[in-house]
Design an enzyme around this catalytic site. Structure first.
Site, PDB file in Angstrom:
ATOM      1  CD  GLU A 165       4.433   3.076   8.806  1.00  0.00           C
ATOM      2  OE1 GLU A 165       3.912   1.966   8.576  1.00  0.00           O
ATOM      3  OE2 GLU A 165       4.176   4.092   8.122  1.00  0.00           O
ATOM      4  CG  HIS A 219      -1.203   9.421   2.963  1.00  0.00           C
ATOM      5  ND1 HIS A 219      -1.234   8.418   2.010  1.00  0.00           N
ATOM      6  CD2 HIS A 219      -0.012   9.303   3.589  1.00  0.00           C
ATOM      7  CE1 HIS A 219      -0.103   7.715   2.077  1.00  0.00           C
ATOM      8  NE2 HIS A 219       0.644   8.234   3.023  1.00  0.00           N
ATOM      9  NE  ARG A 263       3.929  -2.773  -1.383  1.00  0.00           N
ATOM     10  CZ  ARG A 263       5.162  -2.637  -1.858  1.00  0.00           C
ATOM     11  NH1 ARG A 263       5.577  -3.442  -2.821  1.00  0.00           N
ATOM     12  NH2 ARG A 263       5.982  -1.710  -1.399  1.00  0.00           N
ATOM     13  CD  GLU A 268      -0.487  -0.293  -2.677  1.00  0.00           C
ATOM     14  OE1 GLU A 268       0.688  -0.005  -2.452  1.00  0.00           O
ATOM     15  OE2 GLU A 268      -1.446   0.402  -2.336  1.00  0.00           O
ATOM     16  NE  ARG A 315      15.540   2.733 -21.629  1.00  0.00           N
ATOM     17  CZ  ARG A 315      16.390   2.799 -22.645  1.00  0.00           C
ATOM     18  NH1 ARG A 315      17.410   1.963 -22.706  1.00  0.00           N
ATOM     19  NH2 ARG A 315      16.197   3.681 -23.598  1.00  0.00           N
ATOM     20  CG  ASN A 340      -1.644   1.651   1.732  1.00  0.00           C
ATOM     21  OD1 ASN A 340      -0.484   1.992   1.898  1.00  0.00           O
ATOM     22  ND2 ASN A 340      -2.106   1.235   0.563  1.00  0.00           N
ATOM     23  CE  LYS A 345       3.620   0.958  -2.519  1.00  0.00           C
ATOM     24  NZ  LYS A 345       2.467   1.490  -1.770  1.00  0.00           N
ATOM     25  CG  HIS A 370      -0.480   4.630   5.490  1.00  0.00           C
ATOM     26  ND1 HIS A 370      -0.395   3.850   6.617  1.00  0.00           N
ATOM     27  CD2 HIS A 370       0.806   4.921   5.144  1.00  0.00           C
ATOM     28  CE1 HIS A 370       0.885   3.651   6.927  1.00  0.00           C
ATOM     29  NE2 HIS A 370       1.629   4.292   6.050  1.00  0.00           N
ATOM     30  CE  LYS A 420       6.684  -2.243   2.893  1.00  0.00           C
ATOM     31  NZ  LYS A 420       6.871  -0.795   2.909  1.00  0.00           N
ATOM     32  CG  HIS A 447       4.482   8.904   7.338  1.00  0.00           C
ATOM     33  ND1 HIS A 447       3.407   8.995   6.470  1.00  0.00           N
ATOM     34  CD2 HIS A 447       4.736   7.572   7.464  1.00  0.00           C
ATOM     35  CE1 HIS A 447       3.038   7.782   6.094  1.00  0.00           C
ATOM     36  NE2 HIS A 447       3.825   6.902   6.675  1.00  0.00           N
TER      37      HIS A 447
END
Lengths: 385, 385
Positions: A204, A270, A259, A255, A140, A263, A162, A266, A245, A284
């Site tokens: 980025e 995506h 946040r 998010e 955990r 994106n 993330k 994105h 960031k 990417h």
């Protein structure tokens, strides 16, 4: 712009001390530092001994990176008296899968690593996302150290916690938020990166200027050559990106709001990655480069931003060799309706409404909820011409 | 003892209003309520509509529970206008595995459930642990509603946010902390529980008395018949247990300190579960009943607690029909050295040292770090006689 430029000077000066640039990420009891500098991989052992005393290291890396950097990492760990073992996965996005995840989890547990020990990710975004998820779920939650080796990972995926893997339904749909305890970005590792992947990571970097720092974007327009060449300009660009960031993540760790600005580009990006099967047709950073140009063009069409700003974005990305148009994607793409369908499958959908990051101009991005799907298809139909 | 007894009266009075007993779990922005009462499964739809407006329900349950309660749950959801689909897993511990985890994750994502939707766990500890882990990782965290149907789940596993699955190396070694948004404990569901499993859950109820509430343990000694029979005494026992656990979890959500007290009896108990292959030879509550008696006996041997207190614990567990001795475990067990080895494999090991929950007497448990392994083997060698 003067203020922003002064920030870059400071970062460069810090780096020129010989010590690494330190970017703190302020997240209460989950706060940590990002260290940026030349030749840091061999010093990770000493840094861990100082910052995570007693922690053993379960290294996760891929076969390519292992060949380049594993010896230096292991030698430094051994010199610092830190026991370690290495788990090597195949290079490439396919390792962000349930079977590889399960295998790495088993290897970490089988190695008798405990909660206070660290999973150490040596690699790019794939290795970082996969091993962060492993660190987040074994017992955990174990400690987690990231050694990002790609520009994309240094400025984006290794900051913010993330983690995740892909499933048949889409990318990064399974994972956790799990903050690292330490991030060590060795700028020397970028020297082994291909030009194409460095450029992709650069998209980025430029994103942070486009979101809320027009001065940084202007600096990049003037100094991109030095950033690509390496040295203090590159370190300053990386540090500025990490600071940007870190600021956003500190304000909105999970998010639920701001946040989402990260994106920018994105949502379109995506969809293009999905349309090209997440293949080498479009990596990417290339997808989000086109996505950012589209986001600016779409904002112009919605009368939100000026044509001049959108043109500057396209021109700069072209200059550094990034793709900027749907037509730049090799091979066929779906039509506008097909792309919209892919956009709707993106995970950043709140209760069936379309959310886009749009902009009032360079450095003025904002979150637009409730964008009419018809406006998007009309725009994409024109953009595809 | 007077103060504690008064607490039970209050709980019983609340329940007799007709409304559910509400136990708040105070965890800042992750706070939630546990609702306890008779016949609540059919009201989950209305409760979700009120407390989690707009959330759809991805129900996870097992084949046994589906037969008993799924119709009532689905009817209530439908009446409240909440769209749902049900994912049914096989009953039993084997469902806490990677393959089942992956299948449920895929089903939730395939059902197009989003971050604001809820995974709804209808079942005992297995279903709760598995689906909590799923809720914790799909889209990096969905909402989570627990409907615990066993006594063990109502008083223990559905409170506190621990989720997880088992791997070859041991139980619950892979998972996350993911707090539910709502827990609905329907005491009527306990009427379908076997006597053996009710008794096993009762061991966890008694544990809360043994940890830090001597008055509650004394009340159980006097009222266990009424608790087993059902009605307000049972509801009061469940509410008291939930309050006790909520208090500990609120103080130490991620088990860095005090929360370890909840492991009273669990170090010995887990070793016995491992020794019996997690089979029907010994279910979890039975294992920790023996474990709690051993923890008291071991404390006596270490001159920490009185023989009288340890005898009261063994006598009470015997009275309600729980096993209390190694000899009560059907079949062969490893010898003392073998059991110690299993104890060392338990996950609650900090840097190779043995940590036990020991006690100064009933209601006076404490965390003992650095227990000498030789003292444990000597004690177990005698206990095995």
């Amino acid at each position: 712009m003067t203020t922003t430029a002064a920030t870059f000077d400071a970062a460069a000066a810090e780096a020129s001390d010989g010590g690494p640039v330190v970017v703190p990420v302020a997240l209460g009891d989950r706060s940590y530092d990002i260290l940026i500098g030349d030749g840091l991989i061999g010093r990770v052992g000493a840094l861990m001994a100082e910052r995570l005393p007693g922690a053993r290291a379960a290294i996760v890396t891929d076969a390519n990176l292992a060949g380049l950097h594993l010896d230096a990492l292991e030698a430094g760990l051994e010199a610092a008296g830190i026991a370690s073992s290495a788990i090597v996965v195949a290079p490439g996005e396919a390792s962000k899968s349930f079977p590889v995840f399960e295998r790495v989890v088993d290897a970490v547990i089988g190695g008798r690593f405990e909660r206070g020990d660290a999973v150490v990710a040596l690699g790019g975004g794939v290795v970082g996302d996969l091993s962060g998820f492993v660190a987040g779920v074994v017992r955990r939650g174990m400690r987690f150290v990231q050694i990002p080796t790609s520009l994309l990972a240094q400025v984006d995926s290794s900051v913010g916690g993330k983690t995740g893997i892909n499933v048949a339904h889409g990318k990064n749909l399974v994972g956790v938020f799990h903050q690292p305890d330490l991030v060590v970005a060795d700028t020397a590792a970028l020297d082994t990166l291909s030009e194409r992947h460095f450029r992709a990571g650069y998209a980025e970097v430029a994103k942070y200027g486009l979101i809320d720092d027009a001065g940084f974007f202007a600096w990049l327009e003037a100094n991109h050559g030095a950033v690509f060449a390496g040295g203090t300009a590159r370190t300053a660009a990386i540090a500025t990106s990490c600071r940007a960031k870190a600021r956003v993540v500190a304000a909105d760790e999970r998010e639920t709001g701001e946040r989402a600005l990260l994106n920018l580009g994105h949502t379109f990006g995506h969809a293009l990655e999905a349309a090209t099967g997440y293949s080498d047709r479009l990596v990417h950073g290339e997808a989000i480069a086109i996505g950012m140009v589209l986001a600016h063009d779409f904002s112009v069409r919605m009368n939100l931003a000026s044509r001049d700003d959108a043109d500057r974005v396209r021109a700069h990305f072209s200059t550094v060799g990034l793709p900027t148009r749907l037509a730049d994607v090799p091979g066929d793409l779906p039509d506008a309706d097909g792309l919209l369908k892919l956009i709707g499958q993106d995970k950043k959908v709140a209760r069936g409404k379309l959310t886009f990051i749009l902009t009032h101009g360079i450095g003025q991005a904002f979150i637009a909820n409730d964008v009419p799907p018809s406006a998007v298809t009309d725009f994409l139909a024109e953009a595809a011409v």
